[in-house]
Every structure is written in C-alpha cells, then in structure tokens.
Design a protein around this motif. Structure first.
Motif, PDB file in Angstrom:
ATOM      1  N   VAL A  25       0.836  -1.205   0.000  1.00  0.00           N
ATOM      2  CA  VAL A  25       0.000   0.000   0.000  1.00  0.00           C
ATOM      3  C   VAL A  25       0.869   1.253   0.000  1.00  0.00           C
ATOM      4  O   VAL A  25       1.843   1.330   0.741  1.00  0.00           O
ATOM      5  CB  VAL A  25      -0.909   0.015   1.247  1.00  0.00           C
ATOM      6  CG1 VAL A  25      -1.760   1.275   1.275  1.00  0.00           C
ATOM      7  CG2 VAL A  25      -1.785  -1.215   1.279  1.00  0.00           C
ATOM      8  N   GLY A  26       0.494   2.211  -0.816  1.00  0.00           N
ATOM      9  CA  GLY A  26       1.238   3.469  -0.823  1.00  0.00           C
ATOM     10  C   GLY A  26       0.411   4.574  -1.422  1.00  0.00           C
ATOM     11  O   GLY A  26      -0.747   4.389  -1.777  1.00  0.00           O
ATOM     12  N   ALA A  27       1.040   5.767  -1.527  1.00  0.00           N
ATOM     13  CA  ALA A  27       0.340   6.913  -2.086  1.00  0.00           C
ATOM     14  C   ALA A  27      -0.069   6.643  -3.533  1.00  0.00           C
ATOM     15  O   ALA A  27      -1.044   7.185  -4.016  1.00  0.00           O
ATOM     16  CB  ALA A  27       1.232   8.147  -2.014  1.00  0.00           C
ATOM     17  N   ARG A  28       0.714   5.817  -4.210  1.00  0.00           N
ATOM     18  CA  ARG A  28       0.365   5.472  -5.585  1.00  0.00           C
ATOM     19  C   ARG A  28      -0.335   4.128  -5.565  1.00  0.00           C
ATOM     20  O   ARG A  28       0.235   3.132  -5.104  1.00  0.00           O
ATOM     21  CB  ARG A  28       1.643   5.372  -6.397  1.00  0.00           C
ATOM     22  CG  ARG A  28       1.478   4.976  -7.855  1.00  0.00           C
ATOM     23  CD  ARG A  28       2.885   4.825  -8.389  1.00  0.00           C
ATOM     24  NE  ARG A  28       2.988   4.433  -9.754  1.00  0.00           N
ATOM     25  CZ  ARG A  28       3.328   5.274 -10.739  1.00  0.00           C
ATOM     26  NH1 ARG A  28       3.510   6.547 -10.475  1.00  0.00           N
ATOM     27  NH2 ARG A  28       3.500   4.828 -11.943  1.00  0.00           N
ATOM     28  N   ILE A  50       9.261   2.328  -7.594  1.00  0.00           N
ATOM     29  CA  ILE A  50       8.575   2.690  -6.352  1.00  0.00           C
ATOM     30  C   ILE A  50       8.639   1.544  -5.345  1.00  0.00           C
ATOM     31  O   ILE A  50       8.946   1.749  -4.163  1.00  0.00           O
ATOM     32  CB  ILE A  50       7.125   3.112  -6.662  1.00  0.00           C
ATOM     33  CG1 ILE A  50       7.165   4.543  -7.218  1.00  0.00           C
ATOM     34  CG2 ILE A  50       6.250   3.039  -5.430  1.00  0.00           C
ATOM     35  CD1 ILE A  50       5.904   4.971  -7.881  1.00  0.00           C
ATOM     36  N   LEU A  54      11.436   2.727  -2.840  1.00  0.00           N
ATOM     37  CA  LEU A  54      10.711   3.435  -1.791  1.00  0.00           C
ATOM     38  C   LEU A  54      10.094   2.471  -0.777  1.00  0.00           C
ATOM     39  O   LEU A  54      10.402   2.528   0.410  1.00  0.00           O
ATOM     40  CB  LEU A  54       9.617   4.324  -2.402  1.00  0.00           C
ATOM     41  CG  LEU A  54      10.103   5.381  -3.411  1.00  0.00           C
ATOM     42  CD1 LEU A  54       8.921   6.105  -4.033  1.00  0.00           C
ATOM     43  CD2 LEU A  54      11.012   6.388  -2.725  1.00  0.00           C
ATOM     44  N   ARG A  55       9.245   1.577  -1.234  1.00  0.00           N
ATOM     45  CA  ARG A  55       8.459   0.802  -0.260  1.00  0.00           C
ATOM     46  C   ARG A  55       9.270  -0.224   0.508  1.00  0.00           C
ATOM     47  O   ARG A  55       9.139  -0.330   1.725  1.00  0.00           O
ATOM     48  CB  ARG A  55       7.298   0.121  -0.977  1.00  0.00           C
ATOM     49  CG  ARG A  55       6.272   1.146  -1.427  1.00  0.00           C
ATOM     50  CD  ARG A  55       4.949   0.523  -1.669  1.00  0.00           C
ATOM     51  NE  ARG A  55       4.106   1.457  -2.406  1.00  0.00           N
ATOM     52  CZ  ARG A  55       3.055   1.096  -3.113  1.00  0.00           C
ATOM     53  NH1 ARG A  55       2.708  -0.182  -3.181  1.00  0.00           N
ATOM     54  NH2 ARG A  55       2.343   2.000  -3.741  1.00  0.00           N
ATOM     55  N   ARG A 296       0.251   7.132   4.463  1.00  0.00           N
ATOM     56  CA  ARG A 296       0.434   7.166   3.008  1.00  0.00           C
ATOM     57  C   ARG A 296      -0.884   7.314   2.272  1.00  0.00           C
ATOM     58  O   ARG A 296      -0.903   7.718   1.116  1.00  0.00           O
ATOM     59  CB  ARG A 296       1.067   5.860   2.524  1.00  0.00           C
ATOM     60  CG  ARG A 296       2.412   5.587   3.120  1.00  0.00           C
ATOM     61  CD  ARG A 296       2.911   4.236   2.619  1.00  0.00           C
ATOM     62  NE  ARG A 296       3.818   3.644   3.589  1.00  0.00           N
ATOM     63  CZ  ARG A 296       4.325   2.434   3.458  1.00  0.00           C
ATOM     64  NH1 ARG A 296       4.011   1.692   2.417  1.00  0.00           N
ATOM     65  NH2 ARG A 296       5.143   1.960   4.380  1.00  0.00           N
ATOM     66  N   ARG A 300      -3.544  11.484   0.137  1.00  0.00           N
ATOM     67  CA  ARG A 300      -3.118  11.297  -1.248  1.00  0.00           C
ATOM     68  C   ARG A 300      -3.388  12.523  -2.082  1.00  0.00           C
ATOM     69  O   ARG A 300      -4.436  13.136  -1.921  1.00  0.00           O
ATOM     70  CB  ARG A 300      -3.852  10.103  -1.862  1.00  0.00           C
ATOM     71  CG  ARG A 300      -3.228   8.776  -1.520  1.00  0.00           C
ATOM     72  CD  ARG A 300      -4.071   7.667  -2.112  1.00  0.00           C
ATOM     73  NE  ARG A 300      -3.426   6.368  -1.937  1.00  0.00           N
ATOM     74  CZ  ARG A 300      -4.061   5.212  -2.098  1.00  0.00           C
ATOM     75  NH1 ARG A 300      -5.339   5.213  -2.416  1.00  0.00           N
ATOM     76  NH2 ARG A 300      -3.428   4.083  -1.952  1.00  0.00           N
TER      77      ARG A 300
END
Lengths: 330, 346
Positions: A25-28, A50, A54-55, A296, A300
């Motif tokens: 799960v993330g902002a994108r 990503i 990032l994750r 996150r 958004r």
C-alpha cells in the motif's frame, strides 16, 4: 499455551500482516498482485522503482527502527523506574541533534549516510556524559539523578542547536530534514548502516530481562537476588544508546513509540521484563509501520509523516489502555 | 525547544517553513542592476516627499490615518521593505527574512543598492519586538506582507500609525501590485505607487510577449519536501502567480489537488503527476531536501527531467525572491528566471 505465548503469536502474525501491507500500500495505487510480481521480477518501470526504491527500504527501516525504539523505551522505563521515560530522557535525541547541526556547520550539507554517523556518535557521547553527571557524588547513578542529568544536558544541547540553526540557514534546513520523523525520504542504504548496531543492542537488551526484574524490586533486593544494579544500569545504558542512538540518528526523534509501546506490552504481559522486551521488539514495528501505512493513504497524493500519524492514532489507543486497566507498575 | 517535538511542534514547524517561504515573498526584484534602476519610481529622500496628507489607508482592521509625511518608517514585511526602497525610502527597521542578509541591514540583495544613509535595524520576523520598534522611533509602521494580529496591531498603533494588509487577503498573499498601492497610500504617494505598478506590469508583459511559447505551456513549480516528495503551489500563491503572469497555465491534474489551500504535497510515489506539465520549475529552497529528491530514481525517471524541461533555481536569494513578489523582486526574477524557462521549453 500461556496467554503471553498466544499474545506473542498474535503479534508475530500482526507484524507479518503489517510488513505485507507496507510493501503493498502506498500513495500510488498499484494492484497488489502487480506489486508482488515486481518484488520478485523488477522490470524497470515506474512501479518497480517505487516498490524497490521506496516501499521495501521504507518497510525495512520501519521494522528495525521500530524494534529499536520499542525495546529502547522499555529499557529506559525499566531502568529509571519511570513510566514516562522515553529514549530522549538520557539525552540521546539531544546528542544526535547537536551532532547533526555541528556536522552541518563544520562540513556544510552532507549526505544523510554521512551525518548518521555524527548523529550516532553524538548520541553515544551524550549518553556517557549524562551517565557521568548522574553518577557523580556519593549517592551514585540513581534513576532520578540519571533522569535529571539527562534533562539538564538535553536543555543545554537544545539551546546550542537552536543557536546554530538561528545563525545558519543551511544548518536549519539540514536539521529539519533530519528531525522530521519520517520513514520516507531516506536512502535505501540507510537501514544497512544502522542494522548492526540495532542487532547488537537488541541482543544485549534481551540478556537484561532477569537483572532488570531483580533491581525492579529495589537495589537492595536486586543485590540479594544476585543482580548488580550498577552493572545492569551500565549495560542498559549501552543498549539504549545502541538502539535509540542508531534509530534516532537514522530517522530523527520519534517520541511516541518508545513511550507507549512498553505500556501496551506490560498491559498484556505484566511487569516481567523477560516478556516485556521481546513484546516491545515486535509490537513497536507493528505500530510504527501501521501508522506509516495510514499516513500514506489519508493525504493522497501527499503523505503524512509517521511521527504525526503515530501520535494521532496512538494517543487515543494509549488513553484507552490507561483507562481500562491499571498501568502495570515498574 | 523541547526534547521531543510534539505533534503541534511538527505541524507548526512545517507551517513556519511555508509561512517563511511566503513571507520571503516580499522583496522587489531590483538587484544592483543598472537597467533596472530606471524602471522604479523616482527616488525621493525620506522626509522631503510631498505627498497628500492626511492620508487615509483602509485595511483589514479598519483604516489608519497618516497625518503628515513619514520621516522614519519601520516595517514588518519583506515585500514592504522592497516597496519602500523603490519609493526612495530607506526604512529604519526591517524584519529578519534571511540571516545571511543581516550583515547588510536585512535588505534583500536585489534591493540593497537603494539603501541610503543609515542601514536599518533588523528585528526578529518570528515575534514582534515592540521594544526594538519603539527604540527606532518610527512615525509610520507598515506590515503589509506580515500576518499581523489585531492585538499586535493595537499595540503598534500606540507607537505610530500602523498599516496592515488590505482587506480580503490571507496572510502573505497580498500581490505585489496591491502591496505597492497599500504602502504608497500610507506615504500619501498613491500616484508614485501606481507608476511603479505600471512599470513592473510593462516589464512582465514585455517578457511574456517575447516568449509566446509560455502562454501555450503548462508549468508546475515544485519545492522539495522532507520526505522525498514535493510541495506544489496553487494559482493564488505568489510563486505560481509569477508563472501565470508570464502566460503559463497549470495542468488540470495538478490544479485539482489544492482544495482551497495555497499549497499541496505530492508523495515520492506520485511524482508521475508532475509529468502532466511541459516544464517544471524546481525551487531548491532547502538544499538537503533537493539533493534527496534529485538523487532519487523516481525523479530521474520523469519524462520532464529526462528531457531537461526543468528550470532550476538553486541560488538561495533567487529561491527567496520566488516566494517574495514585490516591485523590486519581480524584475530580478524576470531577469534570472525567464531565460531558464525559455531553455526548459526549447
């Protein structure tokens, strides 16, 4: 299986779930099956960057920083027999902060992979100083004296930090960058740099369960049970410095986790430190990463820092625990 | 400072950054550049200005009467400083916008050549220093580019006639032209201020005309955040307004993110949104954060970045000028930023 055993199994399951969520799960929004496909087969796409840049690093960082802060907080509270103690109490945060601004003022803006060493060194030096100040005089390093020494040294250091950041804009920017309390925005290599120290700190902490239980009855009783209060406090301070120094150096001060997780753990396990410490090691990353995941998605396409989310979510949870049952005594 | 930044502190830290960035928006863009000098208003020595008095200046708390031509102007607004200097008046007290400027009387580098006589006293921008203001013995206090609160306005008014922002603007969002008129009015020199506004508008129009491509292009201004993402700024923000004045529009995908606020944040995971723009303006107001962003693979993978459609603003003073917006900062911005925008669209 005992309640504590069952609880431990549940927390392990919770931790596994949070780790999976943190990668998924993330902002994108990326479909979960694609995320896990990319975990094993990165294809160079934006999504793959990503997940891998990032994750995953963020999840690993949350895991080790969380464990460090949780156990560090439990040690802190156990050693000082102060239920409000958090890792900042021995001057760790202030020491790291002072080192970050000093490094910036002397060297200019450096990579976080460099200043993390300064921060760690600062945390370590200040811990020693605090212990020295607290132990001076004939009554020795009692919990109250340690807490007072830590507070006094922290105030002095924060005055220094404030002074330097007022004079120099770049130092201020660097300081803010460090102290923001976010798991995001760190170089992927950061976890690897601090992991050995945290591993060592955790090992040391887990050996202290029994002596901590003993001196928890008072120094006299502790001695009678074969635990040396002075030795336990020194080893405890070393472990706290390794754990909180490394965690704080890496991500800046995150206060709430170290303060509250030990209370949650004790509410389940009772005061036996041999259970409290491993509980904290598992429970704290659940809270930290859980809050991070929430941060996150609530804002958004922006994000909320974990320091803010963990306080907003953790606050009510903490109050509920405090109200529901008597806080397990230290 | 407490050892553990609380929720409140973290929030205010962020807000303070944004406000500071906004506050910084008040310098006029006249650097020590010869060609810029002629564009500004006729220079008049403080005290010799004739002006129309008594001058009545309406503002968000009502109206202030200025009885006679001010000799000693204290100001709590970065843009006010520029505006006063453009009108030929060197303030006796100015706010501390950037510690680097302290050595030169707290005045922005693009306005410095206009300081006459004694350098101003520099007062803290964080909290009003009433004693310093009183010691400067002002006969006018302006705070147009400042979040002046009513109680502070009342106190300052006991020291000298005080001029807050005009009605209808959120703190730090008074545009440079309204600011010039407000400051001009408080000096009884509205006509001079109007002349300044016209000269500045002409410059912007000339830059826009010389670069017709701007009007058909979409631009987004970004300022790197602490967590690997970026701040973006809405159309009513001075930063974006500058681009809008040059003809740029904002991509619809970005515009809808603001929800009424003057800024929004984009996570490191959503940098792809930035590719809706034809050009990015990267304001590096904070170096460590900028480094982190530009080193990340997700930033480097952006089409705008790969195709070098990024106008970078790395100089600290220019970054401050971007969030300033005054009759002196604007010419400075035009001179420095327009060529970079042109290059980004080439």
């Amino acid at each position: 299986m005992s309640t504590r055993g069952t609880g431990l199994a549940l927390i392990v399951a919770g931790l596994a779930l949070v780790l999976l969520l943190s990668v998924s799960v993330g902002a994108r929004p990326i479909p979960v099956d694609r995320v896990w496909d990319l975990v094993w087969h990165p294809d160079g796409s934006d999504d793959a960057i990503i997940v891998h840049d990032l994750r995953i690093p963020r999840t690993i960082l949350g895991l080790i920083v969380g464990a460090a802060l949780g156990v560090g907080g439990a040690l802190m509270q156990g050693l000082t027999r102060n239920p409000l103690a958090d890792p900042g109490l021995l001057g760790v945060n202030a020491g790291a902060a002072a080192a970050v601004v000093t490094a910036t003022a002397l060297l200019g803006v450096v990579s976080p992979l460099v200043y993390v060493w300064f921060a760690f060194l600062g945390a370590a030096i200040v811990s020693v100083v605090v212990y020295g100040v607290g132990a001076a005089g004939h009554s020795g390093a009692t919990p109250v004296r340690l807490a007072l020494a830590g507070t006094a040294v922290s105030f002095a250091l924060y005055a220094y930090v404030q002074g330097l950041t007022l004079i120099d804009r770049e130092t201020l920017d660097q300081y803010r960058f460090w102290q923001v309390g976010a798991l995001a925005g760190h170089a992927p290599a950061l976890s690897g740099q601090i992991a050995p120290f945290i591993a060592l700190g955790l090992l040391l902490a887990f050996t202290l369960g029994r002596p901590l239980n003993a001196i928890g009855l008072g120094d006299e009783a502790g001695r009678a049970l074969g635990a040396s209060p002075a030795r336990t406090r020194i080893l405890g301070a070393v472990a706290i410095t390794l754990l909180c120094g490394a965690a704080t150096a890496a991500v800046g001060p995150i206060a709430f986790i170290g303060l509250t997780v030990p209370h949650v753990a004790r509410a389940i396990t009772g005061p036996d430190q041999r259970w409290v410490l491993p509980y904290c090691a598992l429970l704290a990353p659940v809270m930290l990463l859980g809050a991070d995941v929430v941060g996150r998605v609530v804002n958004r396409p922006g994000e909320l820092e974990v320091g803010i989310v963990s306080a907003v979510i953790g606050g009510p949870v903490f109050i509920a625990i405090v109200r529901r049952r008597r806080i397990a005594q230290l | 400072m407490k050892s553990n930044p609380s929720l409140h502190q973290q929030l205010t830290t962020r807000r303070a950054f944004l406000a500071a960035a906004g506050a910084a928006g008040l310098g006029l863009g006249l650097a020590a550049c010869g060609s810029d000098e002629d564009a500004s208003a006729p220079s008049r020595k403080a005290g010799t200005a004739a002006g129309d008095f008594p001058a009545r200046v309406p503002h968000k708390f009502g109206a202030t009467m200025v009885e006679q031509a001010p000799q000693r102007v204290a100001t709590y607004g970065g843009g006010d400083v520029d505006t006063l200097l453009a009108l030929g008046i060197t303030p006796v007290l100015v706010p501390d916008i950037d510690p680097r400027w302290k050595k030169t009387g707290g005045v922005a580098p693009w306005s410095r050549s206009r300081v006459r006589g004694e350098a101003p006293v520099v007062a803290s921008n964080e909290a009003l220093e009433f004693e310093k203001v009183a010691a400067a013995r002002p006969d006018l206090i302006t705070a147009v580019e400042y979040d002046l609160k009513k109680p502070d306005y009342n106190k300052l008014s006991q020291l000298a006639p005080t001029v807050p922002p005009p009605k209808g603007f959120a703190p730090y969002t008074v545009p440079w032209d309204k600011m010039a008129l407000q400051v001009g009015a408080s000096l009884g020199r509205r006509a001079d201020a109007e002349g300044l506004v016209k000269a500045t508008r002409d410059r912007i129009a000339a830059a826009a005309k010389a670069n017709p491509k701007f009007a058909s292009s979409k631009a987004v201004l970004i300022d790197p955040d602490d967590d690997g993402g970026v701040y973006i700024f809405a159309e009513n923000d001075v930063r974006t307004r500058f681009l809008g004045d040059l003809g740029f529009t904002m991509p619809a995908e970005i515009e809808r993110l603001f929800k009424g606020q003057f800024y929004a944040q984009i996570s490191a995971e959503r940098l792809d949104l930035l590719d809706t723009a034809d050009a990015l303006v990267l304001v590096a107001s904070r170096k460590p954060q900028t480094r982190q962003l530009t080193a990340s693979r997700s930033f480097q993978a952006l089409r705008t970045v790969r195709e070098k459609r990024v106008a970078r603003i790395d100089e600290p003073d220019l970054a401050i000028a971007m969030s300033y917006s005054s009759v002196l900062s604007t010419p400075y911005q035009l001179r420095e930023v327009v060529p970079r925008l042109r290059a980004a669209l080439a």
